[in-house]
Design an enzyme around this catalytic site. Structure first.
Site, PDB file in Angstrom:
ATOM      1  N   GLU A 224       3.204  12.682   1.428  1.00  0.00           N
ATOM      2  CA  GLU A 224       4.668  12.336   1.172  1.00  0.00           C
ATOM      3  C   GLU A 224       5.162  12.490  -0.353  1.00  0.00           C
ATOM      4  OE1 GLU A 224       5.839  10.765   5.565  1.00  0.00           O
ATOM      5  OE2 GLU A 224       5.924   9.378   3.763  1.00  0.00           O
TER       6      GLU A 224
ATOM      7  N   GLU B  51       1.659  12.731  10.843  1.00  0.00           N
ATOM      8  CA  GLU B  51       2.282  11.669  11.192  1.00  0.00           C
ATOM      9  C   GLU B  51       3.475  11.818  12.037  1.00  0.00           C
ATOM     10  OE1 GLU B  51       3.965   9.071   7.956  1.00  0.00           O
ATOM     11  OE2 GLU B  51       2.080   9.221   6.776  1.00  0.00           O
TER      12      GLU B  51
END
Length: 503
Positions: free
Chosen positions: A344, A445
């Site tokens: 991320e 995710e």
């Protein structure tokens, strides 16, 4: 003789063809993955188990917590004039950025104060007295201040400088560290009302290890590692339809067993154990560099000290070194399916990120041509931003994360609207990313949590099921966040045991 040689070569070619086909079939048979993230194990995310922080003294004053100080005498806030690089005054009636200080914790009661331009407040001795300047680039003793809290009100404080004397507000423009009194009255110029900005409290790996300190942190961390995820959990996964784990790790694991302070050694042995358990139960392992040096997004899960994003070109070599270490150590483990170069990234320079991804890919390929290399799509960019870039690589995967959270668009959606959003928008996004000769896509995710109000168990089941169906369209597969969590809808073990999802 020549005819015999011809048939021998033909047989050999057929043999290698069969072997290649068998390997390809074996490789493809595990994809798409049905995986789970082992979050909050080797990289702490305090929201997932807040009780880990309960034993820390002054656990509301962790690294990165933002505080403001109002003089009880003047009823004005301390302020680093111009946001830093100048004097400290006490003349603001309202606290904004210049009046807010980020804590760097030195011990249970001592701190450095970082101001909005990222400099630190320091004590400077001058003929006129002990004045304060917010112009230091690196903290030491002169930048260290002790916060003494009142027994009657923990947010009523006095601040002692390194000279042993307390800060006092002489006037709105003069703040000195030269007070020797001990009163807690409102009229005392050394008393401040401390406002702790609760929403800024960071609970990550840096905060827990530095919060407990070098004497207590090693036992706290090792007890957590040895109990949070065990061999029995790998057995549970294998018996309940999961065939992969994404294991977040921090950059400091490459320097185990003596990582830089405040990090604790020993997590590398735990990761070794995870590979052993994975091989025993047929689980594929993704090693995910979840926390990069300098922090790639400023979030707690990146092990940021104070919420600032520092990662950039100057950190690339150290980040590649961590990947190189992991690739060399685990390249020959049969359960390794992929190494993820970073989790991320957000707010980083795209060209710097691409330079790092190129170097990280090369580091992995030095040690293995079999493992996939996963590149996380920047959170603040379009999901297609890496598609043309990765075309030059082989066995590369793009990781996208899908949550029906963290955006205002989901605030007023009911259960069915959330389900429809996955069916339509998420499916469309995945379809647009998937090409016949492009990279594999991985939904690295996602979760069963949402903002929908008054949802029934059946609603939750439908939401889980539609996500499993849609995200299984990603050719590399998906990984649920997470395996365990105090919040049930982030805990796939609880979801499976309570019949919210069947894999």
């Amino acid at each position: 003789m020549s005819k015999q040689l011809f048939y021998a070569n033909l047989l050999l070619a057929f043999y290698f063809s069969c072997c290649h086909y068998a390997v390809a079939q074996t490789e493809n048979s595990v994809l798409p993955l049905k995986a789970v993230n082992l979050g909050n194990w080797l990289v702490i995310e305090g929201w997932m188990k807040p009780s880990l922080f309960d034993g820390i003294t002054n656990n509301d004053l962790l690294d990165g917590t933002q505080v403001q100080f109002m003089s009880t005498k003047l009823q004005k806030y301390l302020c680093a004039e111009h946001g830093g690089g100048s004097i400290v005054v006490a003349n603001r009636t309202k606290a904004l950025g210049w009046e807010t200080f980020r804590l760097w914790r030195v011990n249970e009661t001592a701190f450095n104060f970082r101001v909005s331009n990222k400099q630190f407040v320091r004590l400077t001795n001058q003929d006129e007295g002990n004045t304060l300047l917010a112009d230091s680039d690196s903290p030491s003793d002169m930048e260290t201040f002790e916060i003494l809290r009142s027994d009657d009100d923990p947010n009523r404080v006095r601040i002692r400088a390194s000279n042993g004397l307390f800060l006092q507000t002489i006037s709105e423009t003069v703040v000195l560290a030269n007070y020797e009194g001990s009163s807690w009255d409102d009229s005392d110029p050394s008393v401040f009302k401390m406002n702790v900005l609760k929403g800024t409290i960071i609970r990550g790996e840096y905060q827990i290890t530095n919060g407990y300190g070098p004497d207590k942190a090693p036992k706290i961390m090792r007890d957590h590692w040895n109990t949070y995820i065990t061999e029995d959990d790998f057995k549970f996964m294998s018996e309940n339809g999961l065939n992969g784990v994404r294991i977040p790790v921090g950059w400091w694991i490459a320097q185990d067993p003596t990582p830089p302070k405040p990090f604790v050694g020993g997590s590398l042995e735990v990761l070794d154990n995870a590979f052993t358990w994975a091989e025993k139960y047929g689980i594929n392992v993704i090693v995910d560099l979840h926390a990069a040096p300098g922090s790639q997004n400023g979030r707690p899960h990146s092990a940021s000290r104070d919420g600032y994003l520092e990662w950039g070109d100057s950190y690339i070599s150290d980040t590649v070194a961590a990947i190189d270490f992991l690739a060399e150590r685990y390249a020959n483990r049969p359960s390794l399916i992929a190494i993820e170069l970073m989790n991320e990234p957000q707010g980083v320079n795209l060209e710097s990120l691409k330079s790092y991804y190129q170097a990280g890919y090369n580091a992995v390929r030095k040690h293995t041509s079999d493992a996939y290399v996963i590149m996380s799509n920047p959170l603040d960019r379009d999901s297609k931003v890496l598609l043309s870039f990765v075309g030059a690589f082989s066995k590369v995967v793009i990781d996208v994360h899908y949550y029906n959270l963290f955006s205002d668009r989901f605030s007023n959606m009911n259960a069915q609207q959330n389900i429809d959003f996955v069916k339509k928008q998420r499916a469309s996004d995945l379809s647009s990313l998937t090409t016949s000769n492009g990279p594999l896509i991985f939904v690295g995710e996602w979760s069963g949590d949402w903002k929908a109000q008054r949802a029934s168990k059946k609603d939750h089941q439908k939401f889980m099921q539609v996500q499993v169906e849609v995200y299984s369209g990603a050719k590399f597969g998906w990984a649920y966040w997470a395996y365990k969590c105090d919040s049930n809808f982030w805990d796939i073990k609880w979801m499976i045991e309570n019949n919210y999802v069947k894999l």
